[in-house]
Design a protein around this motif. Structure first.
Motif, PDB file in Angstrom:
ATOM      1  N   PRO A 139       0.791  -1.230   0.000  1.00 10.53           N
ATOM      2  CA  PRO A 139       0.000   0.000   0.000  1.00 10.53           C
ATOM      3  C   PRO A 139       0.830   1.290   0.000  1.00 10.53           C
ATOM      4  CG  PRO A 139      -0.961  -1.585   1.502  1.00 10.53           C
ATOM      5  CD  PRO A 139       0.353  -2.163   1.038  1.00 10.53           C
ATOM      6  N   ALA A 140       2.010   1.265   0.538  1.00 12.23           N
ATOM      7  CA  ALA A 140       2.843   2.474   0.560  1.00 12.23           C
ATOM      8  C   ALA A 140       3.186   2.936  -0.858  1.00 12.23           C
ATOM      9  CB  ALA A 140       4.106   2.247   1.367  1.00 12.23           C
ATOM     10  N   GLY A 141       3.407   2.004  -1.760  1.00 16.38           N
ATOM     11  CA  GLY A 141       3.778   2.338  -3.132  1.00 16.38           C
ATOM     12  C   GLY A 141       2.612   2.527  -4.082  1.00 16.38           C
ATOM     13  N   TRP A 142       1.415   2.109  -3.672  1.00 16.33           N
ATOM     14  CA  TRP A 142       0.268   2.179  -4.567  1.00 16.33           C
ATOM     15  C   TRP A 142      -0.060   3.582  -5.062  1.00 16.33           C
ATOM     16  CZ3 TRP A 142      -3.387  -1.578  -1.490  1.00 16.33           C
ATOM     17  CH2 TRP A 142      -2.889  -2.881  -1.580  1.00 16.33           C
ATOM     18  N   PRO A 143       0.020   4.631  -4.245  1.00 17.09           N
ATOM     19  CA  PRO A 143      -0.294   5.967  -4.791  1.00 17.09           C
ATOM     20  C   PRO A 143       0.625   6.374  -5.946  1.00 17.09           C
ATOM     21  CG  PRO A 143      -0.372   6.035  -2.405  1.00 17.09           C
ATOM     22  CD  PRO A 143       0.218   4.688  -2.786  1.00 17.09           C
ATOM     23  N   GLN A 197      -0.446  -5.583 -10.574  1.00 17.08           N
ATOM     24  CA  GLN A 197      -1.271  -6.766 -10.851  1.00 17.08           C
ATOM     25  C   GLN A 197      -1.143  -7.880  -9.809  1.00 17.08           C
ATOM     26  OE1 GLN A 197      -0.569  -9.347 -14.136  1.00 17.08           O
ATOM     27  NE2 GLN A 197      -2.755  -9.729 -14.413  1.00 17.08           N
ATOM     28  N   PRO A 198       0.049  -8.285  -9.410  1.00 17.91           N
ATOM     29  CA  PRO A 198       0.103  -9.392  -8.450  1.00 17.91           C
ATOM     30  C   PRO A 198      -0.179  -8.978  -7.009  1.00 17.91           C
ATOM     31  CG  PRO A 198       2.320  -8.727  -9.034  1.00 17.91           C
ATOM     32  CD  PRO A 198       1.380  -7.917  -9.890  1.00 17.91           C
ATOM     33  N   SER A 199      -0.378  -7.688  -6.787  1.00 20.91           N
ATOM     34  CA  SER A 199      -0.597  -7.196  -5.427  1.00 20.91           C
ATOM     35  C   SER A 199      -2.078  -7.282  -5.056  1.00 20.91           C
ATOM     36  CB  SER A 199      -0.113  -5.744  -5.307  1.00 20.91           C
ATOM     37  OG  SER A 199      -1.018  -4.873  -5.961  1.00 20.91           O
ATOM     38  N   ALA A 200      -2.368  -6.884  -3.857  1.00 22.54           N
ATOM     39  CA  ALA A 200      -3.751  -6.843  -3.370  1.00 22.54           C
ATOM     40  C   ALA A 200      -4.390  -5.481  -3.639  1.00 22.54           C
ATOM     41  CB  ALA A 200      -3.777  -7.164  -1.878  1.00 22.54           C
ATOM     42  N   TRP A 201      -3.807  -4.699  -4.539  1.00 26.10           N
ATOM     43  CA  TRP A 201      -4.345  -3.392  -4.871  1.00 26.10           C
ATOM     44  C   TRP A 201      -5.825  -3.540  -5.225  1.00 26.10           C
ATOM     45  CZ3 TRP A 201      -5.585  -1.141  -9.890  1.00 26.10           C
ATOM     46  CH2 TRP A 201      -5.787   0.240  -9.846  1.00 26.10           C
ATOM     47  N   PRO A 202      -6.711  -2.748  -4.591  1.00 28.86           N
ATOM     48  CA  PRO A 202      -8.149  -2.949  -4.777  1.00 28.86           C
ATOM     49  C   PRO A 202      -8.731  -2.367  -6.057  1.00 28.86           C
ATOM     50  CG  PRO A 202      -7.774  -1.157  -3.237  1.00 28.86           C
ATOM     51  CD  PRO A 202      -6.418  -1.736  -3.574  1.00 28.86           C
ATOM     52  N   GLY A 203      -7.972  -1.601  -6.788  1.00 31.01           N
ATOM     53  CA  GLY A 203      -8.485  -0.981  -8.002  1.00 31.01           C
ATOM     54  C   GLY A 203      -9.035   0.398  -7.730  1.00 31.01           C
ATOM     55  N   ASP A 204      -9.322   1.121  -8.814  1.00 33.64           N
ATOM     56  CA  ASP A 204      -9.839   2.475  -8.715  1.00 33.64           C
ATOM     57  C   ASP A 204     -10.676   2.725  -9.965  1.00 33.64           C
ATOM     58  OD1 ASP A 204     -10.297   5.223  -8.748  1.00 33.64           O
ATOM     59  OD2 ASP A 204      -8.248   5.738  -8.158  1.00 33.64           O
ATOM     60  N   PRO A 205     -11.988   2.889  -9.801  1.00 37.52           N
ATOM     61  CA  PRO A 205     -12.839   3.084 -10.980  1.00 37.52           C
ATOM     62  C   PRO A 205     -12.451   4.319 -11.804  1.00 37.52           C
ATOM     63  CG  PRO A 205     -14.161   3.094  -8.949  1.00 37.52           C
ATOM     64  CD  PRO A 205     -12.743   2.875  -8.567  1.00 37.52           C
ATOM     65  N   ALA A 206     -11.876   5.321 -11.173  1.00 36.57           N
ATOM     66  CA  ALA A 206     -11.478   6.530 -11.896  1.00 36.57           C
ATOM     67  C   ALA A 206     -10.357   6.260 -12.898  1.00 36.57           C
ATOM     68  CB  ALA A 206     -11.042   7.612 -10.905  1.00 36.57           C
ATOM     69  N   LEU A 207      -9.647   5.155 -12.729  1.00 33.71           N
ATOM     70  CA  LEU A 207      -8.541   4.829 -13.632  1.00 33.71           C
ATOM     71  C   LEU A 207      -8.973   4.031 -14.860  1.00 33.71           C
ATOM     72  CD1 LEU A 207      -5.827   3.940 -10.992  1.00 33.71           C
ATOM     73  CD2 LEU A 207      -5.804   5.877 -12.562  1.00 33.71           C
TER      74      LEU A 207
END
Length: 129
Positions: free
Chosen positions: A66-70, A92-102
């Motif tokens: 999460p620290a690098g996600w922004p 992609q392999p992370s648990a990043w939850p996604g962002d509809p704005a992207l």
């Protein structure tokens, strides 16, 4: 000190094989040591770096959590697919939850990359829904 070491490592031209086989691992080790103030610094400076160094940073941020996600999500907005795609690959392999704005940025990226890589932006689009 970590900031300087990371910037010196990332902001150099490396042969792609040397980067992939050795340097990216050292850069990831430095990323793992970043403190909150270092992350703030990195978020401020990386956009001024040339695309090649931004790409190397995206590689180094893979696995940063999460620290690098922004930073990686900001990279997804890059008009340069050579920056956006490594960021997508890092997320992609992370648990990043996604962002509809992207979604528009990811759709554009999907159109710019080779067909065999299109599943990566598609996966990130699905997460944002």
């Amino acid at each position: 000190m970590i900031r300087d070491d990371l910037e010196r490592l990332i902001c150099r031209d490396h042969h792609p094989d040397y980067w992939a086989d050795d340097v990216v691992e050292r850069a990831a080790e430095l990323v793992a040591k970043l403190e909150p103030a270092d992350w703030t610094w990195l978020a401020e400076v990386w956009p001024s770096w040339p695309a090649g160094y931004q790409r190397q940073l995206a590689d180094a941020l893979a696995g940063s959590g999460p620290a690098g996600w922004p930073i990686l999500t900001a990279m997804l907005r890059s008009a340069d697919a050579e920056v956006a795609m490594p960021a997508a690959e890092a997320l992609q392999p992370s648990a990043w939850p996604g962002d509809p704005a992207l979604e528009p940025d990811l759709r554009r990226l999907r159109e710019l990359v080779e067909p065999e890589l299109a599943d990566i932006p598609d996966d990130l689009i699905r997460r944002g829904r």
